[in-house]
Design a protein around this motif. Structure first.
Motif, PDB file in Angstrom:
ATOM      1  N   UNK A   1       0.839  -1.202   0.000  1.00 14.36           N
ATOM      2  CA  UNK A   1       0.000   0.000   0.000  1.00 14.36           C
ATOM      3  C   UNK A   1       0.872   1.250   0.000  1.00 14.36           C
ATOM      4  N   UNK A   2       1.968   1.196   0.721  1.00 16.17           N
ATOM      5  CA  UNK A   2       2.868   2.336   0.774  1.00 16.17           C
ATOM      6  C   UNK A   2       3.418   2.699  -0.595  1.00 16.17           C
ATOM      7  N   UNK A   3       3.750   1.679  -1.395  1.00 13.87           N
ATOM      8  CA  UNK A   3       4.260   1.925  -2.747  1.00 13.87           C
ATOM      9  C   UNK A   3       3.197   2.575  -3.627  1.00 13.87           C
ATOM     10  N   UNK A   4       1.945   2.126  -3.447  1.00 20.16           N
ATOM     11  CA  UNK A   4       0.844   2.717  -4.218  1.00 20.16           C
ATOM     12  C   UNK A   4       0.660   4.182  -3.834  1.00 20.16           C
ATOM     13  N   UNK A   5       0.711   4.450  -2.547  1.00 22.91           N
ATOM     14  CA  UNK A   5       0.563   5.831  -2.068  1.00 22.91           C
ATOM     15  C   UNK A   5       1.656   6.715  -2.661  1.00 22.91           C
ATOM     16  N   UNK A   6       2.886   6.198  -2.681  1.00 18.75           N
ATOM     17  CA  UNK A   6       4.001   6.983  -3.210  1.00 18.75           C
ATOM     18  C   UNK A   6       3.834   7.246  -4.711  1.00 18.75           C
ATOM     19  N   UNK A   7       3.353   6.228  -5.430  1.00 16.67           N
ATOM     20  CA  UNK A   7       3.139   6.395  -6.873  1.00 16.67           C
ATOM     21  C   UNK A   7       2.072   7.458  -7.149  1.00 16.67           C
ATOM     22  N   UNK A   8       0.969   7.378  -6.409  1.00 22.07           N
ATOM     23  CA  UNK A   8      -0.115   8.347  -6.591  1.00 22.07           C
ATOM     24  C   UNK A   8       0.333   9.754  -6.190  1.00 22.07           C
ATOM     25  N   UNK A   9       1.150   9.820  -5.160  1.00 21.74           N
ATOM     26  CA  UNK A   9       1.651  11.125  -4.713  1.00 21.74           C
ATOM     27  C   UNK A   9       2.509  11.775  -5.799  1.00 21.74           C
ATOM     28  N   UNK A  10       3.366  10.959  -6.412  1.00 22.92           N
ATOM     29  CA  UNK A  10       4.247  11.485  -7.450  1.00 22.92           C
ATOM     30  C   UNK A  10       3.469  11.858  -8.716  1.00 22.92           C
ATOM     31  N   UNK A  11       2.481  11.026  -9.050  1.00 26.60           N
ATOM     32  CA  UNK A  11       1.704  11.273 -10.270  1.00 26.60           C
ATOM     33  C   UNK A  11       0.829  12.522 -10.155  1.00 26.60           C
ATOM     34  N   UNK A  12       0.242  12.712  -8.979  1.00 29.50           N
ATOM     35  CA  UNK A  12      -0.714  13.810  -8.808  1.00 29.50           C
ATOM     36  C   UNK A  12      -0.112  15.046  -8.129  1.00 29.50           C
ATOM     37  N   UNK A  13       1.091  14.896  -7.622  1.00 28.52           N
ATOM     38  CA  UNK A  13       1.712  16.031  -6.942  1.00 28.52           C
ATOM     39  C   UNK A  13       0.989  16.430  -5.664  1.00 28.52           C
ATOM     40  N   UNK A  14       0.319  15.455  -5.062  1.00 25.71           N
ATOM     41  CA  UNK A  14      -0.425  15.710  -3.827  1.00 25.71           C
ATOM     42  C   UNK A  14       0.313  15.093  -2.636  1.00 25.71           C
ATOM     43  N   UNK A  15       0.134  15.642  -1.452  1.00 29.07           N
ATOM     44  CA  UNK A  15       0.772  15.053  -0.267  1.00 29.07           C
ATOM     45  C   UNK A  15       0.171  13.693   0.071  1.00 29.07           C
ATOM     46  N   UNK A  16       0.918  12.888   0.794  1.00 27.84           N
ATOM     47  CA  UNK A  16       0.469  11.537   1.156  1.00 27.84           C
ATOM     48  C   UNK A  16      -0.872  11.578   1.881  1.00 27.84           C
ATOM     49  N   UNK A  17      -1.015  12.556   2.759  1.00 21.04           N
ATOM     50  CA  UNK A  17      -2.256  12.652   3.533  1.00 21.04           C
ATOM     51  C   UNK A  17      -3.461  12.807   2.605  1.00 21.04           C
ATOM     52  N   UNK A  18      -3.322  13.641   1.584  1.00 19.28           N
ATOM     53  CA  UNK A  18      -4.419  13.862   0.637  1.00 19.28           C
ATOM     54  C   UNK A  18      -4.759  12.566  -0.098  1.00 19.28           C
ATOM     55  N   UNK A  19      -3.730  11.840  -0.525  1.00 23.37           N
ATOM     56  CA  UNK A  19      -3.940  10.586  -1.260  1.00 23.37           C
ATOM     57  C   UNK A  19      -4.707   9.583  -0.407  1.00 23.37           C
ATOM     58  N   UNK A  20      -4.285   9.434   0.843  1.00 25.53           N
ATOM     59  CA  UNK A  20      -4.926   8.460   1.734  1.00 25.53           C
ATOM     60  C   UNK A  20      -6.361   8.883   2.045  1.00 25.53           C
ATOM     61  N   UNK A  21      -6.565  10.178   2.301  1.00 27.46           N
ATOM     62  CA  UNK A  21      -7.911  10.669   2.603  1.00 27.46           C
ATOM     63  C   UNK A  21      -8.855  10.439   1.422  1.00 27.46           C
ATOM     64  N   UNK A  22      -8.379  10.738   0.222  1.00 27.09           N
ATOM     65  CA  UNK A  22      -9.205  10.552  -0.969  1.00 27.09           C
ATOM     66  C   UNK A  22      -9.559   9.080  -1.162  1.00 27.09           C
ATOM     67  N   UNK A  23      -8.590   8.208  -0.910  1.00 29.80           N
ATOM     68  CA  UNK A  23      -8.829   6.773  -1.077  1.00 29.80           C
ATOM     69  C   UNK A  23      -9.878   6.276  -0.085  1.00 29.80           C
ATOM     70  N   UNK A  24      -9.786   6.733   1.152  1.00 33.51           N
ATOM     71  CA  UNK A  24     -10.737   6.308   2.183  1.00 33.51           C
ATOM     72  C   UNK A  24     -12.133   6.817   1.862  1.00 33.51           C
ATOM     73  N   UNK A  25     -12.238   8.085   1.460  1.00 36.66           N
ATOM     74  CA  UNK A  25     -13.546   8.661   1.134  1.00 36.66           C
ATOM     75  C   UNK A  25     -14.167   7.981  -0.087  1.00 36.66           C
TER      76      UNK A  25
END
Length: 223
Positions: free
Chosen positions: A185-209
């Motif tokens: 999951x951590x690798x996925x978060x890092x990939x999404x963070x790099x692709x979207x230029x968003x902080x990790x917190x934003x990526x995780x929050x969006x995924x949960x919502x």
């Protein structure tokens, strides 16, 4: 603070230090007298290295703290305690406890527990209940560092255990601290963070919502 009866504490050893100091303050109230200056004078002439003196000063400081504005109180500390004004917080912390003992009891405690050891307790995070228990024991027998540690352990063991919580309080609100994530999951978060230029917190929050939204839709479909 405890209200004292109109008697002379010098001849009444059953009175607590708090009661004796209240009696003293009432005696200092005279026409034309500046009560604050009188109390400061009493503090200045009292030895805080003696347990009875520390108890008396603590009660007088409580009086000043209750009657003066913060800046006035700070000035009173400087005028009364001078270079040792740093011990005021310890004296205030100990005041309710020491004030509950009589002069005779404090004399007994002094022979079994040094004021320096007591100040050390007040400076640390030792609970007031433990300090009081230690002082009560010191009324009758010698108190060692081991005794203090034992009393502290007993107190902590008797307290209800706090359940771990994922919530962390910040300012007027609170934040949720998620558990540690797996490497996958951590690798996925890092990939999404790099692709979207968003902080990790934003990526995780969006995924949960998003997951919550899909779950809600699934429940509505089943219903």
């Amino acid at each position: 603070m405890t209200k004292a009866p109109e008697t002379n504490p010098a001849g009444n050893f059953s009175q607590t230090v708090a009661e004796e100091v209240q009696y003293l303050i009432r005696r200092l109230v005279k026409p034309g007298n500046d009560l604050t200056k009188e109390v400061i004078g009493e503090i200045s002439s009292t030895n805080p290295s003696i347990l009875l003196g520390a108890a008396k000063i603590g009660q007088l400081l409580l009086f000043l703290k209750d009657t003066l504005k913060p800046k006035q109180y700070e000035q009173a500390l400087a005028n009364s305690l001078g270079w040792i004004s740093g011990i005021a917080n310890q004296l205030l912390k100990l005041a309710p406890i020491l004030g509950s003992f009589t002069t005779k009891q404090l004399e007994q405690i002094s022979s079994h527990l040094s004021p320096s050891a007591l100040y050390k307790l007040a400076t640390g995070r030792t609970p007031l209940e433990v300090i009081k228990s230690v002082l009560e024991k010191a009324c009758n027998c010698q108190v060692s560092q081991k005794d203090i540690q034992t009393q502290t352990k007993k107190y902590k063991a008797s307290q209800p255990k706090k359940e771990p919580t994922p919530w962390r309080y910040v300012g007027n609100g609170r934040e949720y601290q998620p558990p540690r994530l797996s490497e996958k999951v951590g690798l996925v978060v890092e990939q999404l963070r790099e692709q979207n230029g968003k902080p990790r917190r934003f990526v995780i929050e969006e995924a949960v919502l998003l997951f919550a939204e899909k779950s809600q839709q699934a429940l509505l479909t089943v219903a």
